[in-house]
Design a protein around this motif. Sequence first.
Motif, PDB file in Angstrom:
ATOM      1  N   PRO A   1      39.399  51.218  25.936  1.00  0.00           N
ATOM      2  CA  PRO A   1      40.344  50.833  26.983  1.00  0.00           C
ATOM      3  C   PRO A   1      40.398  51.918  28.048  1.00  0.00           C
ATOM      4  O   PRO A   1      40.134  53.089  27.746  1.00  0.00           O
ATOM      5  CB  PRO A   1      41.687  50.727  26.253  1.00  0.00           C
ATOM      6  N   GLY A   2      40.690  51.561  29.277  1.00  0.00           N
ATOM      7  CA  GLY A   2      40.732  52.558  30.339  1.00  0.00           C
ATOM      8  C   GLY A   2      41.410  52.024  31.578  1.00  0.00           C
ATOM      9  O   GLY A   2      42.293  51.163  31.499  1.00  0.00           O
ATOM     10  N   GLY A   3      40.947  52.514  32.723  1.00  0.00           N
ATOM     11  CA  GLY A   3      41.621  52.261  33.995  1.00  0.00           C
ATOM     12  C   GLY A   3      41.636  50.820  34.481  1.00  0.00           C
ATOM     13  O   GLY A   3      42.361  50.505  35.426  1.00  0.00           O
ATOM     14  N   LEU A   4      40.829  49.944  33.899  1.00  0.00           N
ATOM     15  CA  LEU A   4      40.883  48.523  34.259  1.00  0.00           C
ATOM     16  C   LEU A   4      41.447  47.757  33.053  1.00  0.00           C
ATOM     17  O   LEU A   4      40.938  47.900  31.942  1.00  0.00           O
ATOM     18  CB  LEU A   4      39.475  48.007  34.582  1.00  0.00           C
ATOM     19  N   SER A   5      42.485  46.956  33.293  1.00  0.00           N
ATOM     20  CA  SER A   5      43.136  46.316  32.138  1.00  0.00           C
ATOM     21  C   SER A   5      42.311  45.137  31.626  1.00  0.00           C
ATOM     22  O   SER A   5      41.575  44.481  32.382  1.00  0.00           O
ATOM     23  CB  SER A   5      44.544  45.855  32.507  1.00  0.00           C
ATOM     24  N   VAL A   6      42.469  44.871  30.335  1.00  0.00           N
ATOM     25  CA  VAL A   6      41.802  43.735  29.705  1.00  0.00           C
ATOM     26  C   VAL A   6      42.275  42.439  30.361  1.00  0.00           C
ATOM     27  O   VAL A   6      41.487  41.511  30.577  1.00  0.00           O
ATOM     28  CB  VAL A   6      42.075  43.754  28.187  1.00  0.00           C
ATOM     29  N   ASP A   7      43.557  42.393  30.721  1.00  0.00           N
ATOM     30  CA  ASP A   7      44.095  41.195  31.391  1.00  0.00           C
ATOM     31  C   ASP A   7      43.328  40.893  32.667  1.00  0.00           C
ATOM     32  O   ASP A   7      42.981  39.736  32.937  1.00  0.00           O
ATOM     33  CB  ASP A   7      45.572  41.408  31.760  1.00  0.00           C
ATOM     34  N   ASP A   8      43.056  41.948  33.440  1.00  0.00           N
ATOM     35  CA  ASP A   8      42.318  41.745  34.692  1.00  0.00           C
ATOM     36  C   ASP A   8      40.915  41.204  34.415  1.00  0.00           C
ATOM     37  O   ASP A   8      40.417  40.341  35.140  1.00  0.00           O
ATOM     38  CB  ASP A   8      42.205  43.061  35.482  1.00  0.00           C
ATOM     39  N   ILE A   9      40.287  41.724  33.384  1.00  0.00           N
ATOM     40  CA  ILE A   9      38.933  41.252  33.034  1.00  0.00           C
ATOM     41  C   ILE A   9      38.989  39.791  32.609  1.00  0.00           C
ATOM     42  O   ILE A   9      38.169  38.967  33.022  1.00  0.00           O
ATOM     43  CB  ILE A   9      38.326  42.122  31.908  1.00  0.00           C
TER      44      ILE A   9
ATOM     45  N   ALA B   1      39.619  37.481  35.610  1.00  0.00           N
ATOM     46  CA  ALA B   1      38.479  37.331  36.532  1.00  0.00           C
ATOM     47  C   ALA B   1      37.347  36.499  35.938  1.00  0.00           C
ATOM     48  O   ALA B   1      36.628  35.815  36.666  1.00  0.00           O
ATOM     49  CB  ALA B   1      37.955  38.706  36.934  1.00  0.00           C
ATOM     50  N   THR B   2      37.174  36.572  34.624  1.00  0.00           N
ATOM     51  CA  THR B   2      36.019  35.906  34.002  1.00  0.00           C
ATOM     52  C   THR B   2      36.395  34.589  33.322  1.00  0.00           C
ATOM     53  O   THR B   2      35.519  33.782  33.010  1.00  0.00           O
ATOM     54  CB  THR B   2      35.378  36.803  32.921  1.00  0.00           C
ATOM     55  N   GLY B   3      37.677  34.411  33.041  1.00  0.00           N
ATOM     56  CA  GLY B   3      38.091  33.244  32.264  1.00  0.00           C
ATOM     57  C   GLY B   3      37.630  33.338  30.818  1.00  0.00           C
ATOM     58  O   GLY B   3      37.615  32.361  30.084  1.00  0.00           O
ATOM     59  N   MET B   4      37.215  34.549  30.387  1.00  0.00           N
ATOM     60  CA  MET B   4      36.741  34.741  29.007  1.00  0.00           C
ATOM     61  C   MET B   4      37.719  35.615  28.239  1.00  0.00           C
ATOM     62  O   MET B   4      38.484  36.364  28.836  1.00  0.00           O
ATOM     63  CB  MET B   4      35.361  35.422  29.016  1.00  0.00           C
ATOM     64  N   THR B   5      37.638  35.520  26.908  1.00  0.00           N
ATOM     65  CA  THR B   5      38.478  36.373  26.079  1.00  0.00           C
ATOM     66  C   THR B   5      37.713  37.646  25.758  1.00  0.00           C
ATOM     67  O   THR B   5      36.538  37.597  25.404  1.00  0.00           O
ATOM     68  CB  THR B   5      38.821  35.647  24.750  1.00  0.00           C
ATOM     69  N   VAL B   6      38.376  38.792  25.904  1.00  0.00           N
ATOM     70  CA  VAL B   6      37.747  40.067  25.561  1.00  0.00           C
ATOM     71  C   VAL B   6      38.017  40.349  24.086  1.00  0.00           C
ATOM     72  O   VAL B   6      39.159  40.323  23.637  1.00  0.00           O
ATOM     73  CB  VAL B   6      38.321  41.208  26.437  1.00  0.00           C
ATOM     74  N   ARG B   7      36.943  40.574  23.365  1.00  0.00           N
ATOM     75  CA  ARG B   7      37.074  40.840  21.933  1.00  0.00           C
ATOM     76  C   ARG B   7      37.479  42.302  21.725  1.00  0.00           C
ATOM     77  O   ARG B   7      36.809  43.211  22.214  1.00  0.00           O
ATOM     78  CB  ARG B   7      35.745  40.559  21.241  1.00  0.00           C
ATOM     79  N   ARG B   8      38.599  42.519  21.049  1.00  0.00           N
ATOM     80  CA  ARG B   8      39.034  43.888  20.784  1.00  0.00           C
ATOM     81  C   ARG B   8      38.655  44.252  19.361  1.00  0.00           C
ATOM     82  O   ARG B   8      38.360  43.379  18.553  1.00  0.00           O
ATOM     83  CB  ARG B   8      40.554  44.004  20.915  1.00  0.00           C
ATOM     84  N   GLN B   9      38.734  45.520  19.057  1.00  0.00           N
ATOM     85  CA  GLN B   9      38.475  45.961  17.677  1.00  0.00           C
ATOM     86  C   GLN B   9      39.561  45.401  16.766  1.00  0.00           C
ATOM     87  O   GLN B   9      40.691  45.193  17.198  1.00  0.00           O
ATOM     88  CB  GLN B   9      38.467  47.486  17.621  1.00  0.00           C
TER      89      GLN B   9
ATOM     90  N   VAL C   1      33.010  48.149  28.375  1.00  0.00           N
ATOM     91  CA  VAL C   1      32.769  46.898  27.645  1.00  0.00           C
ATOM     92  C   VAL C   1      31.271  46.707  27.423  1.00  0.00           C
ATOM     93  O   VAL C   1      30.444  47.252  28.147  1.00  0.00           O
ATOM     94  CB  VAL C   1      33.327  45.645  28.376  1.00  0.00           C
ATOM     95  N   LYS C   2      30.996  45.929  26.390  1.00  0.00           N
ATOM     96  CA  LYS C   2      29.611  45.567  26.102  1.00  0.00           C
ATOM     97  C   LYS C   2      29.541  44.050  26.186  1.00  0.00           C
ATOM     98  O   LYS C   2      30.411  43.367  25.630  1.00  0.00           O
ATOM     99  CB  LYS C   2      29.273  46.048  24.692  1.00  0.00           C
ATOM    100  N   THR C   3      28.550  43.527  26.894  1.00  0.00           N
ATOM    101  CA  THR C   3      28.417  42.066  26.947  1.00  0.00           C
ATOM    102  C   THR C   3      27.195  41.675  26.127  1.00  0.00           C
ATOM    103  O   THR C   3      26.170  42.352  26.159  1.00  0.00           O
ATOM    104  CB  THR C   3      28.230  41.557  28.386  1.00  0.00           C
ATOM    105  N   ARG C   4      27.374  40.592  25.382  1.00  0.00           N
ATOM    106  CA  ARG C   4      26.256  40.147  24.539  1.00  0.00           C
ATOM    107  C   ARG C   4      26.438  38.657  24.270  1.00  0.00           C
ATOM    108  O   ARG C   4      27.526  38.259  23.846  1.00  0.00           O
ATOM    109  CB  ARG C   4      26.274  40.921  23.219  1.00  0.00           C
ATOM    110  N   ASN C   5      25.440  37.874  24.525  1.00  0.00           N
ATOM    111  CA  ASN C   5      25.491  36.430  24.267  1.00  0.00           C
ATOM    112  C   ASN C   5      26.779  35.802  24.789  1.00  0.00           C
ATOM    113  O   ASN C   5      27.492  35.115  24.070  1.00  0.00           O
ATOM    114  CB  ASN C   5      25.373  36.144  22.756  1.00  0.00           C
ATOM    115  N   GLY C   6      27.108  36.083  26.015  1.00  0.00           N
ATOM    116  CA  GLY C   6      28.279  35.465  26.614  1.00  0.00           C
ATOM    117  C   GLY C   6      29.600  35.950  26.054  1.00  0.00           C
ATOM    118  O   GLY C   6      30.636  35.293  26.184  1.00  0.00           O
TER     119      GLY C   6
END
Length: 332
Positions: free
Chosen positions: A194-202, A205-213, A182-187
């Motif tokens: 995608p890989g061994g850690l699921s987006v759901d887990d991320i 843990a963060t309460g943030m939405t992961v932006r997918r392509q 993942v890349k983090t930028r401006n919050g």
Amino acid sequence: MRLHTINIEEKTALEDACAVLTHGGLVVLPTETVYGLAADATNGEAVAKIFEAKGRPSFNPLICHVSSLEMARQYVVFDDTALSLANAFWPGPLTLVLPIKPDSKIHSLTRAGLDTLAVRMPGGFARDLIEHFGRPVAAPSANRSGGISATRANHVQSDLGDRVDLVLDGGPASIGLESTIVKTRNGDIELLRPGGLSVDDIERATGMTVRRQQNASAAIEAPGMMTSHYAPRTPLVINATTATPDDCVITFAGKRITGSDESLLILDLSERGDLGEAAANLFDHMKTADASGAERICVVPIPIKGLGEAINDRLTRAAAPKTEIGDADRHD
Ligand code: AMP
Ligand code: MG
């Protein structure tokens, strides 16, 4: 070189592996994701050997493995989001792409000339080794380009044969999938792979939405997108045979072309004609040439053998208008 395999339980495993890394060699290293082909991330010629051993036809940025958050912070800048991700998931299968510090000692070939660096903290023996070694190791998956990632030491033996100095056998990889990048930028958190850690887990843990392509093909291309490749702003000519006084010439093995002696600047990728040294110097020379104020960067023909293939690939991309070259990441 004779292929040498030792079990990580052996007393000498840590010392032997450190000695190989210190001397610029390659160590196959078990991690929880897949087996990595590791070299000292600060040593360009060592990192060039990774590309050579894999037979990679192009240079892409490699993941740097660290043993602690403190070690990572010596090289990259963490924003608050990245910090909370590292706290939640390191050691583990999460790679963060972060801005590099200006005085970072990570070699430019490791990051393919970019101002960002992909970092991950593995667990277990890999972490112990990096801690003992004292600086990060660059490590893509330990398989030939085009093959599937190795999850057992015997996969590596059949695939990489005698191209590495030491194989550490740590049994089957517990996760067996590459890390999530993942890349983090401006919050914001953007999924690059995608890989061994699921987006759901991320997200949990963060309460943030992961932006997918946006679409599947973009997702496939994501890790190798143009934005993840360095290209100079100055027009670049490959296989140049002439140069003007306004040009900067990038040469190899002392070769001169018509007009090069009067050119603004000549940079030699490797005076002794060594393609490993040329690979290690490639991004730094392109940057120096780009900053020289030259009208063009003229690059003499570089032999297309061994690492020369990846060097020519990178130069071709730097020479072409960006839209001309499709850049889907190769499976390697
Ligand atoms: P691997 O071969 O498993 O080391 O894969 C590394 C992946 O991370 C490649 O697909 C790279 O394109 C991606 N990557 C590494 N560094 C960066 C970076 N600075 N920016 C974007 N992607 C990166
Ligand atoms: Mg791979």
